[in-house]
Motif scaffolding. Structure first.
Motif, short mmCIF file in Angstrom:
data_model
loop_
_atom_site.label_atom_id
_atom_site.label_comp_id
_atom_site.label_asym_id
_atom_site.label_seq_id
_atom_site.Cartn_x
_atom_site.Cartn_y
_atom_site.Cartn_z
N PHE A 6 0.85 -1.19 0.00
CA PHE A 6 0.00 0.00 0.00
C PHE A 6 0.89 1.24 0.00
O PHE A 6 2.00 1.21 0.55
N ASP A 7 0.40 2.32 -0.57
CA ASP A 7 1.18 3.56 -0.51
C ASP A 7 1.05 4.19 0.88
O ASP A 7 0.36 3.65 1.76
N ALA A 8 1.69 5.34 1.07
CA ALA A 8 1.71 6.00 2.38
C ALA A 8 0.31 6.44 2.85
O ALA A 8 0.10 6.63 4.04
N ASN A 9 -0.63 6.55 1.92
CA ASN A 9 -2.01 6.93 2.28
C ASN A 9 -2.92 5.73 2.45
O ASN A 9 -4.11 5.89 2.67
N GLY A 10 -2.37 4.52 2.33
CA GLY A 10 -3.16 3.31 2.50
C GLY A 10 -3.84 2.82 1.24
O GLY A 10 -4.67 1.91 1.31
#
Length: 179
Positions: free
Chosen positions: A25-29
């Motif tokens: 997942f990216d840093a924002n979920g």
């Protein structure tokens, strides 16, 4: 069974008691992709814990592949970079301190590897098969210098090692850094 955060705040989650996939997942979920699994090239058998190994540049996502008795190192996208299998005893958890990785081994030992994957030390080795890989060893049978079923591990700021065990009573062991 585990979550690891990369230096760029991406999130990696492993379902080691399920399909053995690592979900990115990216840093924002936001979901990016999944990789791993029980089939080639990964062939995971309980990808139990993951950690970003910061001893390398760039860092490597490292999996404690418990039932294959090995560590699998990957890049951010899941490409296998290295497999280390220095006679591990069911690796369950990982911790980094300077140039070493400590491995909680469910089969009654803590292993310390150098950056090349060479076994450089062991701690608490228990060679009694009735006392490892089980949550049933009672406190009366515990010894301060032996582990039974190490399941979690970390270093403190001084390089001492703390180990948690899988057992009915709960147990934390402390191994003081000697060098």
């Amino acid at each position: 069974t585990s979550i690891a955060i990369s230096t760029d705040d991406h999130i990696y989650v492993v379902d080691g008691y399920g399909a053995d996939y690592i979900h990115h997942f990216d840093a924002n979920g936001n979901y990016i992709k999944s990789f791993g699994g029980k089939k080639a090239p990964y062939n995971f058998k309980t990808c139990h814990k993951i950690i970003f190994d910061t001893r390398y540049t760039p860092e490597r996502l490292t999996c404690a592949d418990r039932e294959n008795h090995r560590l699998v190192q990957m890049d951010y996208d899941g490409k296998i970079l290295a497999i280390q299998k220095p006679e591990l005893r069911r690796p369950s958890s990982l911790a980094i301190f300077r140039e070493h990785i400590a491995i909680a081994e469910l089969a009654g030992r803590v292993a310390i590897l150098d950056k090349a994957g060479k076994l450089v030390a062991t701690l608490g080795a228990n060679d009694n098969p009735k006392q490892y890989s089980t949550p049933k060893v009672p406190p009366k049978d515990w010894r301060a210098d032996l582990v039974t079923s190490p399941h979690g591990i970390t270093y403190d700021a001084k390089g001492n090692i703390l180990v948690t065990e899988w057992n009915k009573w709960g147990r934390v062991l402390f191994f003081k850094k000697t060098k």
